[in-house]
Design an enzyme around this catalytic site. Sequence first.
Site, PDB file in Angstrom:
ATOM      1  N   TYR A  52       4.927 -20.698  12.285  1.00  0.00           N
ATOM      2  CA  TYR A  52       4.970 -20.908  10.830  1.00  0.00           C
ATOM      3  C   TYR A  52       5.626 -19.708  10.136  1.00  0.00           C
ATOM      4  CZ  TYR A  52       1.799 -24.920  11.482  1.00  0.00           C
ATOM      5  OH  TYR A  52       1.234 -26.108  11.872  1.00  0.00           O
ATOM      6  N   THR A 274      -1.405 -27.352   0.694  1.00  0.00           N
ATOM      7  CA  THR A 274      -1.084 -26.797  -0.629  1.00  0.00           C
ATOM      8  C   THR A 274      -1.157 -25.271  -0.622  1.00  0.00           C
ATOM      9  OG1 THR A 274      -1.587 -26.881  -2.995  1.00  0.00           O
ATOM     10  CG2 THR A 274      -3.480 -26.927  -1.489  1.00  0.00           C
ATOM     11  N   ARG A 279      -5.192 -26.962  -6.576  1.00  0.00           N
ATOM     12  CA  ARG A 279      -5.196 -28.139  -5.683  1.00  0.00           C
ATOM     13  C   ARG A 279      -6.258 -28.000  -4.591  1.00  0.00           C
ATOM     14  NH1 ARG A 279       1.220 -29.104  -5.746  1.00  0.00           N
ATOM     15  NH2 ARG A 279       1.264 -30.415  -7.616  1.00  0.00           N
TER      16      ARG A 279
END
Length: 308
Positions: A52, A274, A279
């Site tokens: 990532y 998110t 959120r």
Amino acid sequence: MRYIEFGTQKAKISEVVAGLMRINQMSVPELEVFVDTCLSEGINAFDLADIYGGGKCEALIGELLLKRPDLRGKMWIQSKCGIHTDGFNYFDFSKEHILASVDKILMRLQTDHLDSLLLHRPDALMEPEEVAEAFDILESSGKVLDFGVSNENPSQMALLRTCVKQPLAANQLQLSAAFTPALDEGFNVNMEIDAGIVRSAGTFEYCRLHDIVIQAWSSLQYGYFQGVFFGVPKYEKLNAKIDELAEKYGVTNTAVALAWILRYPGKTQAVIGTTKPERIREAARACDFTLTRKEWYEIYLAAGNRLP
Ligand SMILES: NC(=O)c1ccc[n+]([C@@H]2O[C@H](COP(=O)([O-])OP(=O)(O)OC[C@H]3O[C@@H](n4cnc5c(N)ncnc54)[C@H](OP(=O)(O)O)[C@@H]3O)[C@@H](O)[C@H]2O)c1
């Protein structure tokens, strides 16, 4: 928040998991607010992978942990390895690669252990004996507490289990109200329609049979990273049904979409991506109510699916 017991450690972790694949543009102060918001909402599970942001997502969490050492004991941290990204993506479950990857993960995260390590995507060249050796070393050194897989079908898990002695604690799989191939095949066994095409080979049922947690990734997306399905004309009926139920339960569409995933029986988690604290607060409401069986099926049909 609701919690499940995870793996051999019986860690009490939240059904809503904060996925950290998209945090690479965040500053450490922003990330600190984000993580504090998760924890204050009861979300204590955090999902990463070595790839990532090319390692940056883990490094940012490492910087945060250095600044705020108090957070490590509150965060259950999972990462993944097994993908090379040099030139093109290919897969590597060799002992050497798994061990080297975990050392780099721990260095980036500035921590001494992972709560969970997943093998990211199946490697056709996998030798289960090698994986077993790697897992034994990681377990006995205390570097990894629990182990699992991602995007694997029952045969792949069974092959691993012939040699790996640690229980596979989790399988991370794509699932959202707008992405349901693993469920479609189950509704249409032995039917001459496309929805009956076997794509996951009973993966969800296999996970339930073997007490493997299903972690739903991209829990708000449609297609393969095509975006969230909220507001997308193709999913007008789905959105209308979700909005109707959001009003009924006094929550947002995010909470209903996640509650739909969490209604799946067994140990199920929804991994959300998110980067926005507001959120996160909406997502946490997914555990405040349970959709009825009828509502669950209404959402499935509103997504354009058919039932026999
Ligand atoms: N195992 C695997 O192979 C695999 C693959 C992919 C992902 N994952 C894991 O799953 C996690 C979640 O995946 P994902 O990020 O694709 O999940 P997602 O939650 O479906 O999507 C997140 C994206 O949607 C946006 N978003 C969320 N709510 C929105 C809304 N109401 N309106 C508009 N945009 C909205 C977010 O933007 P904002 O940040 O602006 O909210 C973010 O860009 C990842 O972080 C990773 O941990 C695993």
